[in-house]
Design a protein around this motif. Structure first.
Motif, PDB file in Angstrom:
ATOM      1  N   ALA A  56      49.167  43.487  53.617  1.00 66.11           N
ATOM      2  CA  ALA A  56      49.919  43.381  52.721  1.00 66.11           C
ATOM      3  C   ALA A  56      49.350  42.600  50.992  1.00 66.11           C
ATOM      4  N   TYR A  57      48.602  41.498  51.743  1.00 70.36           N
ATOM      5  CA  TYR A  57      47.350  41.344  50.649  1.00 70.36           C
ATOM      6  C   TYR A  57      46.834  41.921  49.503  1.00 70.36           C
ATOM      7  N   LEU A  58      46.166  42.784  49.959  1.00 74.14           N
ATOM      8  CA  LEU A  58      45.731  43.940  49.379  1.00 74.14           C
ATOM      9  C   LEU A  58      46.876  44.583  48.493  1.00 74.14           C
ATOM     10  N   MET A  59      47.857  44.142  48.407  1.00 77.92           N
ATOM     11  CA  MET A  59      48.618  44.516  47.099  1.00 77.92           C
ATOM     12  C   MET A  59      48.473  43.586  46.088  1.00 77.92           C
ATOM     13  N   LEU A  60      47.326  42.566  46.514  1.00 85.60           N
ATOM     14  CA  LEU A  60      47.412  41.910  45.248  1.00 85.60           C
ATOM     15  C   LEU A  60      45.999  42.203  44.254  1.00 85.60           C
ATOM     16  N   LEU A  61      44.990  42.822  45.052  1.00 87.82           N
ATOM     17  CA  LEU A  61      44.149  43.868  44.383  1.00 87.82           C
ATOM     18  C   LEU A  61      44.951  45.199  43.231  1.00 87.82           C
ATOM     19  N   VAL A  62      45.939  45.699  43.965  1.00 91.49           N
ATOM     20  CA  VAL A  62      46.296  46.065  42.929  1.00 91.49           C
ATOM     21  C   VAL A  62      47.080  45.495  41.267  1.00 91.49           C
ATOM     22  N   PHE A  63      47.578  44.277  41.693  1.00 94.89           N
ATOM     23  CA  PHE A  63      48.297  42.836  41.213  1.00 94.89           C
ATOM     24  C   PHE A  63      46.814  42.779  39.376  1.00 94.89           C
ATOM     25  N   ALA A  64      46.024  42.354  40.449  1.00 96.46           N
ATOM     26  CA  ALA A  64      44.687  41.978  39.525  1.00 96.46           C
ATOM     27  C   ALA A  64      43.999  43.734  38.612  1.00 96.46           C
ATOM     28  N   THR A  65      44.097  44.404  39.014  1.00 95.21           N
ATOM     29  CA  THR A  65      44.557  45.309  38.281  1.00 95.21           C
ATOM     30  C   THR A  65      44.959  45.553  37.164  1.00 95.21           C
ATOM     31  N   LEU A  66      46.415  45.355  37.166  1.00 97.04           N
ATOM     32  CA  LEU A  66      46.994  45.280  36.215  1.00 97.04           C
ATOM     33  C   LEU A  66      47.191  43.875  35.239  1.00 97.04           C
ATOM     34  N   VAL A  67      47.073  43.043  35.681  1.00101.12           N
ATOM     35  CA  VAL A  67      46.667  42.145  35.156  1.00101.12           C
ATOM     36  C   VAL A  67      46.121  42.211  33.833  1.00101.12           C
ATOM     37  N   GLY A  68      44.466  43.276  34.494  1.00 99.02           N
ATOM     38  CA  GLY A  68      43.307  43.274  33.322  1.00 99.02           C
ATOM     39  C   GLY A  68      43.868  43.821  32.560  1.00 99.02           C
ATOM     40  N   PHE A  69      44.342  45.051  33.045  1.00101.62           N
ATOM     41  CA  PHE A  69      45.048  46.095  31.713  1.00101.62           C
ATOM     42  C   PHE A  69      46.112  45.613  30.671  1.00101.62           C
ATOM     43  N   HIS A  70      47.246  45.056  31.440  1.00 99.99           N
ATOM     44  CA  HIS A  70      48.097  44.886  30.422  1.00 99.99           C
ATOM     45  C   HIS A  70      47.735  42.828  29.776  1.00 99.99           C
ATOM     46  N   ALA A  71      46.873  42.430  29.950  1.00 99.39           N
ATOM     47  CA  ALA A  71      46.713  40.873  29.910  1.00 99.39           C
ATOM     48  C   ALA A  71      46.086  40.659  28.300  1.00 99.39           C
ATOM     49  N   ALA A  72      46.594  39.946  27.439  1.00 99.94           N
ATOM     50  CA  ALA A  72      46.885  39.609  25.780  1.00 99.94           C
ATOM     51  C   ALA A  72      46.534  38.380  25.897  1.00 99.94           C
ATOM     52  N   ARG A  73      45.516  38.638  24.588  1.00 95.73           N
ATOM     53  CA  ARG A  73      44.718  37.094  24.234  1.00 95.73           C
ATOM     54  C   ARG A  73      44.491  36.170  25.446  1.00 95.73           C
ATOM     55  N   ARG A  74      45.055  35.279  25.522  1.00 96.29           N
ATOM     56  CA  ARG A  74      44.607  33.772  26.056  1.00 96.29           C
ATOM     57  C   ARG A  74      44.444  33.996  27.441  1.00 96.29           C
ATOM     58  N   MET A  75      45.642  34.451  27.854  1.00 91.82           N
ATOM     59  CA  MET A  75      45.637  35.170  29.243  1.00 91.82           C
ATOM     60  C   MET A  75      44.722  35.675  30.306  1.00 91.82           C
ATOM     61  N   ARG A  76      43.973  36.628  29.066  1.00 92.36           N
ATOM     62  CA  ARG A  76      42.878  37.981  29.179  1.00 92.36           C
ATOM     63  C   ARG A  76      41.829  36.899  29.592  1.00 92.36           C
ATOM     64  N   THR A  77      41.645  35.308  29.255  1.00 93.46           N
ATOM     65  CA  THR A  77      40.715  34.274  29.814  1.00 93.46           C
ATOM     66  C   THR A  77      40.705  33.903  31.003  1.00 93.46           C
ATOM     67  N   VAL A  78      41.705  33.459  30.506  1.00 91.36           N
ATOM     68  CA  VAL A  78      43.015  32.888  31.917  1.00 91.36           C
ATOM     69  C   VAL A  78      42.915  33.291  33.047  1.00 91.36           C
ATOM     70  N   ALA A  79      42.901  34.425  32.645  1.00 91.13           N
ATOM     71  CA  ALA A  79      43.395  35.526  34.374  1.00 91.13           C
ATOM     72  C   ALA A  79      42.465  35.121  34.978  1.00 91.13           C
ATOM     73  N   PRO A  80      41.206  35.526  34.728  1.00 89.40           N
ATOM     74  CA  PRO A  80      39.879  35.861  35.667  1.00 89.40           C
ATOM     75  C   PRO A  80      40.048  34.697  37.217  1.00 89.40           C
ATOM     76  N   PHE A  81      40.390  33.533  36.179  1.00 88.77           N
ATOM     77  CA  PHE A  81      39.567  32.662  37.176  1.00 88.77           C
ATOM     78  C   PHE A  81      41.391  31.883  38.277  1.00 88.77           C
ATOM     79  N   VAL A  82      42.260  32.424  37.018  1.00 84.13           N
ATOM     80  CA  VAL A  82      43.858  32.255  38.202  1.00 84.13           C
ATOM     81  C   VAL A  82      43.163  33.105  39.350  1.00 84.13           C
ATOM     82  N   LEU A  83      42.920  34.418  39.020  1.00 86.06           N
ATOM     83  CA  LEU A  83      42.866  35.404  40.076  1.00 86.06           C
ATOM     84  C   LEU A  83      41.605  34.923  41.555  1.00 86.06           C
TER      85      LEU A  83
END
Length: 597
Positions: A56-83
């Motif tokens: 079920a952890y493979l769902m987090l790969l889908v989540f990471a792709t969607l975060v990269g697709f939808h994140a905006a502004r500062r979130m695009r810088t913070v998101a990869p470190f959090v992931l």
């Protein structure tokens, strides 16, 4: 799988699905939700996954792709470190016995986890999980950047992390596949050290090396890359010690990676053949993994905790085969998409360069056309006035001693002609400043004034008019005026001594028929032939004006009058031009209607 999963772990799965759903509308909240769920698994052991449900952890790969697709502004810088931090947490949940569902050593990775073995396993698992997570996040960013409709509404699309990664990795692009192969080989050797069991140790490094080699050469030698996994599978079919076990079977994912690279980089037929060849490999791999006789008495059903009955084997074969085909097709189409994206970027770059060149050429053409128009207007104005001034000045100089009173009359005409030319030049300059397409616009009403001015300059002119004048546009009237002006000026300058001209304006047809016939005494210098003047700017300008007015113009020596020159032109009326313009359009419309019927 659900039967072996605790209700708390099932809630975690539902939470992952909710985070995926929220990733578009509330990216930050979805990241926080995933962090809370992973923290709950670390602190509350019934919420942890077991040997079956950990996928079920493979769902987090889908989540990471969607975060990269939808994140905006500062979130695009913070998101990869959090992931990446979440990937480290998942690695701890998978590797460390303390955080497994039952606290039993080897629940996930199948070997005894001493304190010494935990360190390399945790490093390997954490590094791979972080790289895979970052790769899926980067895939989402690239998908967003590749969509023009989304890129226009996504402000400041260039993430600092993406820009920095591109600057660092672009020079290393040729070494990407070999470096991936080396990392693949080294990480698997570390992961499988001490786990060879009864199999001879050199067999695994050998088969693993062939798979790694297929990844390394996939870009430069795609045919070799596609053939190497087939060699490994043939060896495993006939060599029992070389077959993979319950912990080393994921090495087969190298086939997917090779298929992706070949699809993304290869040219010609091998690119299209890679998908069916990889599908055949999937069938062989599924057979090696699910048929107990080909896997030392154990198969996929035993690896996942099931039995080895015929039904179990058939179900596991069908399931693994279908999943393998889907993963293979996905890898091939991802490579195909990357290739198409690369070609599109190259085409866009070339198109942009071509558009810039065409724009530059268009500007040069506009400038050249404007220069030619200005030169033509200046020629029409100045050539006429200077011809009149020269004729008046020469006449006053010759007859001055006999008729002193004529000098004053000539000077008056010279002054009048100069004032008229000065006024037209000023109008031309003002039109260039205020309206680049405008210029001084004499009309047909000014032709009589022009004729009188030319008569005063010494040109004998006879004017004939036939028919009633009809409507001409302002542009057509300007063209007629300039044609008459240039023709009379040429007659004054080039017809020789005692020049005469006959101007005829005939309105009896569907437009204005214009003729200017000029004659004069032969010149003393035969080299100044009238025919030579037919190639000057003035004649070219007259033809162009007549053409732009919708008509035509011819100019040549008049065979009926020795030393004569004849200019003939025709300018259609405005209504005739409109009819000629509308007729092709109506004919095309009728033809289109007939064709539709």
């Amino acid at each position: 799988m659900i039967a072996y999963t605790t209700p708390y772990a099932f809630v975690i799965v539902v939470g992952f699905a909710a985070a995926i759903a929220l990733s578009r509308v509330a990216t930050g909240a979805s990241l926080v939700l995933v962090g809370v769920l992973l923290a709950a698994q670390l602190l509350f052991w019934p919420a942890r996954f077991n040997a079956l449900s950990w996928s079920a952890y493979l769902m987090l790969l889908v989540f990471a792709t969607l975060v990269g697709f939808h994140a905006a502004r500062r979130m695009r810088t913070v998101a990869p470190f959090v992931l990446v931090l979440y990937a480290a947490g998942v690695s701890a949940l998978l590797v460390l016995p303390r955080f497994s569902a039952t606290s039993i050593d080897g629940l996930i990775n199948g070997k005894h986890l001493s304190s010494v073995a935990l360190i390399p396993d945790l490093l390997v698992c954490g590094s791979v999980a972080a790289l895979i997570t970052f790769g899926f996040w980067y895939l989402g960013v690239q998908l967003r950047l590749e969509s023009p409709a989304l890129r226009t509404v996504w402000e400041d699309t260039a993430s600092p992390i993406v820009s920095s990664a591109q600057r660092m990795l672009l020079p290393l692009r040729p070494a990407l596949e070999p470096a991936t192969a080396v990392a693949f080989y080294v990480l698997w050797i570390i992961a499988e050290s001490g786990r060879s069991g009864s199999s001879p140790w050199p067999s695994f490094p050998f088969t693993l090396g062939l798979f790694a080699a297929s990844i390394a050469v996939a870009r430069n030698y795609p045919r070799v890359a596609i053939a190497l996994p087939g060699v490994v599978l043939a060896i495993q079919l006939f060599g029992i010690p070389t077959r993979f076990s319950s912990t080393s079977w994921p090495v087969y994912f190298a086939v997917l990676l090779t298929c992706l690279i070949v699809s993304a980089t290869a040219e010609g037929r091998i690119r299209w053949l890679s998908l069916p060849i990889a599908s055949v490999y999937v069938a062989v791999i599924t057979t090696l993994m699910t048929v107990p006789t080909l896997s030392n008495g154990y198969g996929w059903t035993s690896w996942v905790g099931g039995g080895n009955s015929s039904d179990d084997i058939i179900k596991s074969f069908a399931g693994v085969f279908v999943v393998g085909l889907l993963l293979t097709a996905a890898a091939w189409f991802i490579g195909f998409g990357l290739r198409a994206s690369q070609l599109k970027r190259a085409a866009d770059t070339k198109l942009g360069a071509t558009v810039d060149e065409l724009r530059s050429a268009e500007i040069d053409l506009i400038v050249a056309s404007e220069r030619d128009r200005i030169a033509q207007d200046v020629h029409d104005i100045m050539a006429h006035s200077l011809a009149v001034i020269i004729a008046q000045a020469d006449g006053a100089r010759f007859i001055g001693p006999q008729r002193p009173d004529a000098i004053s009359e000539s000077l008056g005409r010279i002054a009048a002609s100069a004032r008229t030319s000065l006024a037209e030049v000023r109008m031309l300059i003002e039109s260039l400043v205020e309206d680049p397409d405008g210029h001084s616009n004499p009309t047909l009403d000014n032709i009589d004034e022009l004729v009188q001015r030319m008569r005063g300059a010494g040109l004998t002119i006879t004017t004939n008019r036939f028919g009633d004048p009809t409507l001409l546009t302002s542009g057509q009237q300007l063209a007629v005026y300039r044609i008459v002006q240039e023709s009379l000026t040429n007659a004054l300058k080039h017809a020789g001594a005692q020049p005469t001209a006959r101007l005829t304006l005939d309105w009896r047809g569907p437009g204005l028929a214009l003729t200017v016939a000029s004659t004069g005494a032969p010149r003393q210098h035969p080299a100044s032939n009238v025919r030579e003047h037919g190639h000057c700017r003035g004649l070219y300008g007259m033809r162009e004006r007549a053409r732009l007015a919708g008509g035509w113009l011819t100019a040549d020596v008049d065979d009926e009058a020795p030393g004569g020159y004849l200019v003939t032109a025709f300018v259609p009326t405005a209504c005739v031009v409109e009819q000629e313009t509308e007729a092709p359009a109506e004919a095309a419309l009728v033809a289109a209607e007939a064709g539709s019927r």
